[in-house]
Design a protein around this motif. Sequence first.
Motif, PDB file in Angstrom:
ATOM      1  N   LEU A  37       0.834  -1.201   0.000  1.00  0.00           N
ATOM      2  CA  LEU A  37       0.000   0.000   0.000  1.00  0.00           C
ATOM      3  C   LEU A  37       0.874   1.259   0.000  1.00  0.00           C
ATOM      4  O   LEU A  37       0.621   2.203  -0.757  1.00  0.00           O
ATOM      5  CB  LEU A  37      -0.932  -0.002   1.208  1.00  0.00           C
ATOM      6  N   THR A  38       1.904   1.263   0.815  1.00  0.00           N
ATOM      7  CA  THR A  38       2.797   2.418   0.892  1.00  0.00           C
ATOM      8  C   THR A  38       3.510   2.641  -0.442  1.00  0.00           C
ATOM      9  O   THR A  38       3.611   3.776  -0.920  1.00  0.00           O
ATOM     10  CB  THR A  38       3.814   2.232   2.035  1.00  0.00           C
ATOM     11  N   PHE A  39       3.972   1.560  -1.055  1.00  0.00           N
ATOM     12  CA  PHE A  39       4.610   1.681  -2.372  1.00  0.00           C
ATOM     13  C   PHE A  39       3.611   2.212  -3.404  1.00  0.00           C
ATOM     14  O   PHE A  39       3.936   3.075  -4.215  1.00  0.00           O
ATOM     15  CB  PHE A  39       5.173   0.329  -2.821  1.00  0.00           C
ATOM     16  N   GLY A  40       2.388   1.696  -3.371  1.00  0.00           N
ATOM     17  CA  GLY A  40       1.346   2.169  -4.287  1.00  0.00           C
ATOM     18  C   GLY A  40       1.058   3.653  -4.113  1.00  0.00           C
ATOM     19  O   GLY A  40       0.854   4.379  -5.093  1.00  0.00           O
ATOM     20  N   LEU A  41       1.047   4.112  -2.877  1.00  0.00           N
ATOM     21  CA  LEU A  41       0.828   5.537  -2.620  1.00  0.00           C
ATOM     22  C   LEU A  41       1.968   6.376  -3.183  1.00  0.00           C
ATOM     23  O   LEU A  41       1.739   7.466  -3.721  1.00  0.00           O
ATOM     24  CB  LEU A  41       0.672   5.781  -1.119  1.00  0.00           C
ATOM     25  N   PHE A  42       3.183   5.865  -3.091  1.00  0.00           N
ATOM     26  CA  PHE A  42       4.326   6.562  -3.674  1.00  0.00           C
ATOM     27  C   PHE A  42       4.146   6.710  -5.191  1.00  0.00           C
ATOM     28  O   PHE A  42       4.399   7.782  -5.757  1.00  0.00           O
ATOM     29  CB  PHE A  42       5.623   5.809  -3.347  1.00  0.00           C
ATOM     30  N   ILE A  43       3.689   5.649  -5.825  1.00  0.00           N
ATOM     31  CA  ILE A  43       3.436   5.697  -7.274  1.00  0.00           C
ATOM     32  C   ILE A  43       2.311   6.691  -7.586  1.00  0.00           C
ATOM     33  O   ILE A  43       2.384   7.418  -8.580  1.00  0.00           O
ATOM     34  CB  ILE A  43       3.107   4.290  -7.820  1.00  0.00           C
ATOM     35  N   TRP A  44       1.273   6.742  -6.746  1.00  0.00           N
ATOM     36  CA  TRP A  44       0.187   7.717  -6.924  1.00  0.00           C
ATOM     37  C   TRP A  44       0.723   9.141  -6.845  1.00  0.00           C
ATOM     38  O   TRP A  44       0.279  10.027  -7.584  1.00  0.00           O
ATOM     39  CB  TRP A  44      -0.914   7.524  -5.888  1.00  0.00           C
ATOM     40  N   SER A  66      -1.225  10.318   2.990  1.00  0.00           N
ATOM     41  CA  SER A  66      -1.457   8.878   3.161  1.00  0.00           C
ATOM     42  C   SER A  66      -0.143   8.115   3.187  1.00  0.00           C
ATOM     43  O   SER A  66       0.034   7.189   3.983  1.00  0.00           O
ATOM     44  CB  SER A  66      -2.321   8.321   2.025  1.00  0.00           C
ATOM     45  N   PHE A  67       0.776   8.486   2.316  1.00  0.00           N
ATOM     46  CA  PHE A  67       2.087   7.842   2.263  1.00  0.00           C
ATOM     47  C   PHE A  67       2.799   7.970   3.613  1.00  0.00           C
ATOM     48  O   PHE A  67       3.327   6.989   4.140  1.00  0.00           O
ATOM     49  CB  PHE A  67       2.931   8.463   1.146  1.00  0.00           C
TER      50      PHE A  67
END
Length: 86
Positions: free
Chosen positions: A43-50, A69-70
């Motif tokens: 989830l944290t990695f996905g937020l970084f990509i967002w 969120s990150f």
Amino acid sequence: MDYTDIIGLFAGICVTISVVPQIIKVWKTKKVKQISLKTFGILTFGLFIWIIYGIIKNDLPIIITNSVSFCLNLMMVYFIIYYEKE
């Protein structure tokens, strides 16, 4: 700011604050046994990509809400790693 930005900002705020109760619970109890590090890591990695996506699209609601969120999810990852040792 148009209505689509407002909707995006509202959605982002809802997603952002959703992890706060979990952070508070872990902070108070120091128990993380039932919490998945993999889930919060992904989830944290996905937020970084967002955040990167928001920067590319120059979309402030995406950048702001996903940045907050990150940070919150990164805090949760830290808690999981730190309290897992105990």
